[in-house]
Design a protein around this motif. Structure first.
Motif, short mmCIF file in Angstrom:
data_model
loop_
_atom_site.label_atom_id
_atom_site.label_comp_id
_atom_site.label_asym_id
_atom_site.label_seq_id
_atom_site.Cartn_x
_atom_site.Cartn_y
_atom_site.Cartn_z
N VAL A 47 36.93 20.89 -17.92
CA VAL A 47 36.57 19.52 -17.54
C VAL A 47 35.47 19.53 -16.49
O VAL A 47 34.47 18.80 -16.60
N LEU A 48 35.64 20.33 -15.45
CA LEU A 48 34.64 20.38 -14.39
C LEU A 48 33.30 20.90 -14.89
O LEU A 48 32.25 20.32 -14.58
N ASN A 49 33.32 21.98 -15.65
CA ASN A 49 32.07 22.54 -16.15
C ASN A 49 31.36 21.58 -17.10
O ASN A 49 30.15 21.40 -17.01
N GLU A 50 32.11 20.97 -18.00
CA GLU A 50 31.49 20.00 -18.93
C GLU A 50 30.99 18.76 -18.20
O GLU A 50 30.09 18.08 -18.68
N GLY A 51 31.58 18.47 -17.03
CA GLY A 51 31.16 17.33 -16.23
C GLY A 51 30.01 17.63 -15.29
O GLY A 51 29.65 16.80 -14.46
N GLY A 52 29.45 18.82 -15.39
CA GLY A 52 28.27 19.15 -14.61
C GLY A 52 28.51 19.84 -13.28
O GLY A 52 27.58 20.02 -12.49
N VAL A 53 29.73 20.24 -13.00
CA VAL A 53 30.03 20.94 -11.75
C VAL A 53 29.61 22.40 -11.91
O VAL A 53 29.99 23.06 -12.88
N GLU A 54 28.84 22.89 -10.96
CA GLU A 54 28.41 24.28 -11.01
C GLU A 54 29.56 25.21 -10.60
O GLU A 54 30.32 24.89 -9.68
N ALA A 55 29.67 26.32 -11.29
CA ALA A 55 30.74 27.28 -11.02
C ALA A 55 30.77 27.70 -9.55
O ALA A 55 31.84 27.87 -8.97
N VAL A 57 40.85 34.70 -16.61
CA VAL A 57 39.97 33.55 -16.52
C VAL A 57 38.53 34.03 -16.45
O VAL A 57 38.21 34.94 -15.67
N ASP A 58 37.67 33.43 -17.24
CA ASP A 58 36.24 33.77 -17.25
C ASP A 58 35.68 33.49 -15.86
O ASP A 58 35.67 32.35 -15.40
N THR A 59 35.21 34.53 -15.19
CA THR A 59 34.69 34.37 -13.83
C THR A 59 33.39 33.58 -13.78
O THR A 59 32.92 33.23 -12.70
N ASN A 60 32.80 33.28 -14.92
CA ASN A 60 31.62 32.41 -14.96
C ASN A 60 32.01 30.94 -14.79
O ASN A 60 31.13 30.09 -14.65
N LEU A 61 33.31 30.64 -14.84
CA LEU A 61 33.77 29.25 -14.74
C LEU A 61 34.09 28.82 -13.31
O LEU A 61 34.34 27.65 -13.06
N PHE A 62 34.13 29.77 -12.37
CA PHE A 62 34.41 29.43 -10.97
C PHE A 62 33.64 30.38 -10.07
O PHE A 62 33.20 31.44 -10.49
N GLY A 63 33.48 29.97 -8.81
CA GLY A 63 32.69 30.78 -7.90
C GLY A 63 33.48 31.55 -6.86
O GLY A 63 33.00 32.54 -6.32
N HIS A 64 34.70 31.09 -6.58
CA HIS A 64 35.48 31.69 -5.50
C HIS A 64 36.96 31.71 -5.87
O HIS A 64 37.45 30.80 -6.54
N ILE A 65 37.64 32.74 -5.40
CA ILE A 65 39.10 32.77 -5.54
C ILE A 65 39.66 33.29 -4.22
O ILE A 65 39.22 34.32 -3.70
N GLU A 66 40.59 32.52 -3.66
CA GLU A 66 41.16 32.84 -2.36
C GLU A 66 42.67 32.91 -2.47
O GLU A 66 43.28 32.18 -3.25
N ILE A 67 43.26 33.77 -1.67
CA ILE A 67 44.72 33.83 -1.57
C ILE A 67 45.12 32.89 -0.44
O ILE A 67 44.65 33.03 0.70
N GLY A 68 45.99 31.94 -0.77
CA GLY A 68 46.46 30.98 0.22
C GLY A 68 47.93 31.17 0.49
O GLY A 68 48.35 32.23 0.94
N GLU A 69 48.71 30.15 0.14
CA GLU A 69 50.14 30.13 0.40
C GLU A 69 50.92 29.82 -0.87
O GLU A 69 50.39 29.19 -1.79
N LEU A 70 52.17 30.20 -0.92
CA LEU A 70 53.06 29.85 -2.02
C LEU A 70 53.66 28.47 -1.74
O LEU A 70 54.11 28.19 -0.63
N GLY A 71 53.64 27.61 -2.73
CA GLY A 71 54.17 26.25 -2.60
C GLY A 71 53.02 25.26 -2.49
O GLY A 71 52.07 25.50 -1.74
N LEU A 72 53.11 24.16 -3.22
CA LEU A 72 52.00 23.21 -3.26
C LEU A 72 51.70 22.58 -1.90
O LEU A 72 50.55 22.50 -1.50
N VAL A 73 52.73 22.16 -1.19
CA VAL A 73 52.50 21.56 0.13
C VAL A 73 51.87 22.58 1.06
O VAL A 73 50.87 22.30 1.75
N GLU A 74 52.42 23.78 1.08
CA GLU A 74 51.89 24.85 1.94
C GLU A 74 50.45 25.19 1.54
O GLU A 74 49.59 25.39 2.42
N GLN A 75 50.18 25.22 0.23
CA GLN A 75 48.84 25.56 -0.24
C GLN A 75 47.84 24.47 0.16
O GLN A 75 46.74 24.76 0.62
N ARG A 76 48.22 23.21 -0.01
CA ARG A 76 47.31 22.11 0.36
C ARG A 76 47.05 22.11 1.87
O ARG A 76 45.93 21.87 2.30
#
Length: 129
Positions: A21-29, A49-68
């Motif tokens: 969705v992001l790539n087709e909508g014009g967002v650069e990887a 995952v095709d690494t051409n579809l995103f620019g960065h990958i980071e390790i954050g936290e487990l759990g959605l609230v903690e991750q946000r």
């Protein structure tokens, strides 16, 4: 602008959903950031995952609230961040003629987001969604 995706156990579907969705909508990887829970998840995403579809990958936290919360503190104050779920299939907006209460597909996601951030600044607010 940074398009940020907290994601967990979706390495097999994120390419066909949010990243598509992001790539087709014009967002650069280079502007797309994936936040995963741990090293094992990072390795799965890098393998599946095709690494051409995103620019960065980071390790954050487990759990959605903690991750946000982690994401909120990861970036600098003033950075323009668009947080996306990891399973979106479309990007839509309320039609300009709101009397009809219909949704329209957003063709140019960066343009739409730029206009939303500009409106926030004009109205002196910090969030939109």
């Amino acid at each position: 602008m940074k398009y940020v995706i907290p994601t967990y156990k979706r390495s097999d579907t994120i390419s066909k959903q949010t990243l598509k969705v992001l790539n087709e909508g014009g967002v650069e990887a280079k502007d797309i950031w994936l936040f995963v829970a741990n090293q094992e998840e990072k390795e799965k995403y890098l393998a599946n995952v095709d690494t051409n579809l995103f620019g960065h990958i980071e390790i954050g936290e487990l759990g959605l609230v903690e991750q946000r919360n982690y994401i909120t503190h990861f970036f600098l104050e003033g950075d323009e961040i668009i947080e996306c779920d990891d399973d979106i299939q479309t990007f839509k907006r309320l039609a300009l003629d709101t009397s009809k209460n219909t949704l329209q597909s957003v063709e140019n996601i960066p343009k739409f987001c730029r206009e939303a951030f500009d409106k926030c600044k004009e109205e002196k607010c910090g969030l939109w969604g």
